[in-house]
Every structure is written in structure tokens, then in C-alpha cells.
Design a protein around this motif. Structure first.
Motif, PDB file in Angstrom:
ATOM      1  N   PHE A 161      33.234  41.357  36.700  1.00 60.81           N
ATOM      2  CA  PHE A 161      33.550  42.815  37.619  1.00 60.81           C
ATOM      3  C   PHE A 161      35.190  43.162  38.452  1.00 60.81           C
ATOM      4  O   PHE A 161      34.872  44.350  37.967  1.00 60.81           O
ATOM      5  CB  PHE A 161      32.859  42.338  38.902  1.00 60.81           C
ATOM      6  N   VAL A 162      36.307  42.374  37.989  1.00 61.20           N
ATOM      7  CA  VAL A 162      37.120  42.486  38.486  1.00 61.20           C
ATOM      8  C   VAL A 162      37.849  43.670  37.109  1.00 61.20           C
ATOM      9  O   VAL A 162      38.895  44.391  37.394  1.00 61.20           O
ATOM     10  CB  VAL A 162      38.190  41.489  39.644  1.00 61.20           C
ATOM     11  N   GLN A 163      37.560  42.763  36.403  1.00 60.52           N
ATOM     12  CA  GLN A 163      37.960  43.344  34.812  1.00 60.52           C
ATOM     13  C   GLN A 163      37.781  44.699  34.873  1.00 60.52           C
ATOM     14  O   GLN A 163      38.533  45.862  34.256  1.00 60.52           O
ATOM     15  CB  GLN A 163      37.622  42.769  33.855  1.00 60.52           C
ATOM     16  N   LYS A 164      36.341  44.587  35.002  1.00 59.41           N
ATOM     17  CA  LYS A 164      35.788  46.283  34.728  1.00 59.41           C
ATOM     18  C   LYS A 164      36.422  47.078  35.772  1.00 59.41           C
ATOM     19  O   LYS A 164      36.241  48.572  35.845  1.00 59.41           O
ATOM     20  CB  LYS A 164      34.110  46.262  34.696  1.00 59.41           C
ATOM     21  N   HIS A 165      36.522  46.922  37.293  1.00 61.30           N
ATOM     22  CA  HIS A 165      36.892  47.750  38.148  1.00 61.30           C
ATOM     23  C   HIS A 165      38.504  47.814  38.683  1.00 61.30           C
ATOM     24  O   HIS A 165      38.141  48.193  39.690  1.00 61.30           O
ATOM     25  CB  HIS A 165      35.825  47.871  39.781  1.00 61.30           C
ATOM     26  N   LEU A 185      43.259  37.165  35.832  1.00 57.10           N
ATOM     27  CA  LEU A 185      41.220  37.128  35.432  1.00 57.10           C
ATOM     28  C   LEU A 185      41.275  36.769  34.344  1.00 57.10           C
ATOM     29  O   LEU A 185      40.390  36.127  33.833  1.00 57.10           O
ATOM     30  CB  LEU A 185      40.908  38.138  36.363  1.00 57.10           C
ATOM     31  N   THR A 186      42.275  38.071  33.395  1.00 57.48           N
ATOM     32  CA  THR A 186      41.951  37.913  31.769  1.00 57.48           C
ATOM     33  C   THR A 186      42.215  36.872  31.496  1.00 57.48           C
ATOM     34  O   THR A 186      41.096  36.535  30.493  1.00 57.48           O
ATOM     35  CB  THR A 186      42.626  39.010  31.682  1.00 57.48           C
ATOM     36  N   ALA A 217      32.675  32.096  39.995  1.00 59.05           N
ATOM     37  CA  ALA A 217      33.699  32.809  39.352  1.00 59.05           C
ATOM     38  C   ALA A 217      34.123  33.308  38.196  1.00 59.05           C
ATOM     39  O   ALA A 217      34.704  34.969  37.559  1.00 59.05           O
ATOM     40  CB  ALA A 217      35.022  32.160  38.936  1.00 59.05           C
ATOM     41  N   ASP A 218      33.557  32.893  37.414  1.00 61.47           N
ATOM     42  CA  ASP A 218      33.486  34.521  35.637  1.00 61.47           C
ATOM     43  C   ASP A 218      32.409  35.496  36.151  1.00 61.47           C
ATOM     44  O   ASP A 218      33.113  36.007  35.962  1.00 61.47           O
ATOM     45  CB  ASP A 218      31.702  33.267  35.620  1.00 61.47           C
TER      46      ASP A 218
END
Length: 151
Positions: free
Chosen positions: A47-51, A65-66, A41-42
Motif C-alpha cells: 500500500f505504501v509503495q503504491k501511495h 519498505l521496498t 506488514a506485507d
């Protein structure tokens, strides 16, 4: 203002809070928030923060997420310190128990020595005699093999 307990003081030093344990239904209601899933999850949150923009994710998803990742990152140093402290305390307990073992060997020897004169002590100490059978000091005796006999 009441004085803080040791746990509250430690929590303040580690920048964490003391919360009540979760009950079963609260834990069941979580979205797989288990230690085995934590690392994945981390990584996924990073990954989702980046993309996130490329994936066209909703702003609320990115916010969750953030914020979740920030909370995990805030807790990691305290968790690491507590893991090290717990391991240290556990090893100290093992050493303390090791120091007790010689006394337990001597106590069981004395119980056996006095068992005929004081049968009540032998009966009351039976739990210790039974337990200590598993911890006989010294080398284990090798079983003699039957060679079929001579002659």
C-alpha cells in the motif's frame, strides 16, 4: 574448500541463507516482526509503495519498505517449499509410528504374560504398560447403567 552440508546445499537450492538462531534480546528488539503481523506488514508495504508519494513519505521509508518487501518475496517460495516438505516428513513419521504400534501392543502383551516369571522385566517395562493403557485396540466398553434393580 570444504564440502557443503546438506542444510547448506538445501539453502542454496531454495535461494536462502543459513543463519544462526536469534537470541531473545535480538527478537525483542524487532518491531513486531512476528508471523502474525507478517501478512499485514506485507499488505501495508505494498500500500505504501503504491501511495508513498501521495502520503509524502521520506525516500528512506520507501526504500526500507521496498527492500523489506523484496526480501520477503524472495523468501516466500523457499518458505512454502519447506512448509510442504516439513508436513510431508511429519506425515511419514506418523506412518512410521503407526507401524510401530502393533509391535508395542505385542510387546506389552508379552510383558504381561511373562511378568510373574520375570518380575524385573515387568518392572522395567512398566512405562510401556502404563503408556499403552491409553491405546487399547478395539471398541471401548460401554458402562452399565444402574437401573435401580428389579422387583
Amino acid at each position: 574448500m570444504p564440502e557443503q552440508t546438506l542444510i547448506e546445499q538445501l539453502a542454496a537450492v531454495l535461494n536462502v541463507e543459513v543463519i544462526a538462531p536469534m537470541d531473545g534480546s535480538e527478537a525483542q528488539g524487532m518491531h513486531k516482526a512476528l508471523p502474525g503481523y507478517q501478512a499485514v506488514a506485507d499488505d501495508a508495504a505494498r500500500f505504501v509503495q503504491k501511495h508513498g508519494q501521495t502520503l509524502n513519505l521520506d525516500a528512506s521509508v520507501l526504500a526500507d519498505l521496498t527492500e523489506g518487501l523484496a526480501e520477503v518475496l524472495r523468501l516466500e517460495p523457499g518458505e512454502h517449499a519447506l512448509d510442504k516438505l516439513q508436513q510431508s516428513v511429519y506425515h511419514q513419521r506418523l506412518r512410521g509410528t503407526d507401524r510401530c504400534m502393533e509391535g508395542l501392543y505385542n510387546s506389552t502383551r508379552r510383558i504381561r504374560d511373562f511378568s510373574e516369571a520375570y518380575p524385573d522385566i515387568a518392572e522395567e517395562g512398566k512405562f510401556l504398560l502404563d503408556f499403552m493403557k491409553a491405546f487399547k485396540p478395539g471398541r471401548k466398553k460401554e458402562k452399565k447403567e444402574d437401573g435401580g434393580g428389579e422387583g
